[in-house]
Design an enzyme around this catalytic site. Structure first.
Site: not given
Length: 515
Positions: A20, A118, A233, A278, A337, A372
């Protein structure tokens, strides 16, 4: 303390040198900009450890509408749909921008970008670089681009300790390096400092990722949002190494399954199985561990001898731990995570404080909601960097001010906070433990000592978690296991968090003014 005030000509200051921060600096060129990196450039950034890739709808069977639907589903009702739409539309351009700066993405024999799958994605849309070392390749290429850009002034091995605020607006940055404290007068600051994983004992993040940018913003009175949402995670390599090596979700995307010590697949009856969201997979593993079982990721049938070729970095990490993933299951456990919460920002990355922007994991844009979607974070960082740079570059440099003396805050030390955070703010939470955590953190957060900044961040997360009396996405309350129909995003300032903690029955001194 007498400050060495450095004349930077009113240039914007970017704090943080992950993807970023690097991308924001590059987009601002040729405007002069100062980039502060706590470590030598290209090291100790969360971005560098990213094994996953960037999510973008590039396949013939995919489109932004499907990417949007998957993101909203993962966010569990808390995503800002306009932000999601804007980011997924920009994702393909983000990939091209990275290639322009020298990133070499993995391609198929016919030259097309190789797309991976994923969890919670309905299509193959994950773009990787160097197999399972995407973050390392991005940081390598962007670091090289920054070093050859003359308009970017690098301040390496220097740490921002406070934002200097005058008349309700940014006036400068107090930073500390080996030569002492430095004042950087500026009316434009971009936070790009990464996440909070280092506040937990079990984390995949660099141990220095302790919410540094959130503490800077909180101490300046800035509004933070959705702090209770911490993503764990599911599959970090279970061993003594810290940070914990990540076993990418892409391994499960290639067919690896989760089993207990008896070889039984405990997610066989769960919809989507190992590729469920997740939070669901992490909680399932947590329950197995809490019941005394061990958990392994078994890729022997799905990948076998090809494991090392498909995932060379993960294979090397496993071999260093004495495990051959081609012939043995990999021991795993969840680890902190990614933080969905952060500095509350608008579509251009502007915070509630005039002159302060945030980009990347430290920001809360509304893209991720309560959970997320895998590989959306690097996409967000790259896309938002362009929009942040556009508004930073278009803002007036403001009037230069001579910075006054300032009290230098001590270097943050999270060691005393980690046990409290790990116990109270993990995968399964409850009100009693959260209240005890708030009591333990309050006095530390309100005095000037090495643990104060980490305690500030942890206290605000604990209060946000107490306020959310429901279970949603990555936030799970055992005393409130259901969902609240009147869901809404949560926002806090440090002052309101302290007031809320005091209202629980504890008293604390007023937080000292540090600048």
């Amino acid at each position: 303390m007498s400050l060495d005030v450095r004349d930077i000509g009113g240039a914007p200051v970017i704090i943080g040198a992950g993807v970023a921060g690097l991308m924001t600096a590059l987009h601002l060129a040729p405007e002069p900009v100062v980039l502060i990196s706590r470590a030598p450039l290209g090291t100790e950034a969360c971005s560098e450890l990213a094994q996953g890739g960037l999510a973008a709808s590039l396949g013939g069977d995919d489109g932004p509408d499907l990417h949007l639907a998957d993101t909203l589903a993962a966010g569990d009702g808390l995503c800002d749909e306009a932000t999601v739409g804007r980011v997924v539309e920009a994702a393909p351009t983000a990939i091209h921008n990275l290639e322009r700066f020298g990133v070499a993405f993995d391609r198929c024999p016919d030259g097309a970008l190789q797309l991976g799958l994923e969890a919670a994605h309905s299509r193959r849309r994950i773009v990787h670089a160097a197999g399972d070392a995407t973050g390392r390749e991005l940081v390598r290429a962007l670091t090289a681009a920054v070093r050859r850009t003359p308009s970017i002034t690098l301040l390496e091995e220097m740490e921002a300790r406070r934002l200097i605020v005058e008349d309700g607006a940014i006036a400068g940055v107090l930073a500390v390096g080996s030569a002492g404290a430095v004042g950087l007068p500026t009316s434009r600051v971009v936070l790009a400092t990464g996440g909070i994983g280092g506040l937990f004992r079990d984390t995949t993040n660099p141990l220095g990722s302790i919410g540094h940018g959130l503490a800077l913003a909180a101490s300046a009175g800035v509004e933070l949002a959705d702090l209770e949402f911490v993503q764990f995670h599911p599959t970090a390599l279970d061993g003594p190494r810290r940070p914990m090596p990540l076993v990418s979700e892409a391994v499960r995307g290639e067919g690896a399954v989760l089993v207990d010590e008896r070889g039984e697949r405990f997610l066989a009856d769960t919809p989507s199985g190992e590729l469920a969201s997740r939070d669901l997979v992490a909680r399932a593993i947590w329950h197995q561990l809490a019941a005394g079982h061990r958990v392994f990721l078994d890729a022997r049938k799905s990948l076998g001898p090809s494991f090392g070729k498909r995932f060379p970095a993960i294979a090397q990490l496993c071999l260093e731990a004495g495990i051959d993933p081609a012939t043995e299951p990999i021991p795993v456990r969840p680890a902190a995570h990614y933080h969905m919460g952060g500095v509350a920002v608008d579509a251009a990355g502007r915070s509630s404080l005039t002159g302060l922007w945030a980009c990347g994991e430290v920001a809360c844009t509304g893209l991720h909601g309560a959970n997320r979607l895998a590989s959306n974070s690097l996409t967000e960082a790259v896309a938002m960097a362009g929009w942040v740079a556009e508004t930073v570059g278009g803002a007036s440099p403001g009037q230069r001010r001579r910075l006054l003396s300032a009290l230098e805050p001590p270097r943050p030390d999270p060691s005393g906070v980690r046990p409290v955070v790990s116990q109270a703010l993990g995968i399964i939470r409850d009100g009693e433990t959260l209240r005890e955590a708030a009591a333990a953190l309050l006095s530390t957060a309100t005095i000037n000592q090495t643990a104060s900044d980490p305690a500030v961040v942890a206290l605000m997360i604990a209060i946000a978690a107490l306020r959310r009396e429901e279970s949603r996405g990555s936030h799970y309350r055992s005393d409130f296991p259901g969902r609240d129909a009147d869901v809404c995003p949560s926002r806090l300032t440090l002052a309101t968090a302290i007031q809320a903690a005091v209202a629980l029955g504890w008293r604390a001194p007023t937080r000292k003014q540090l600048i």
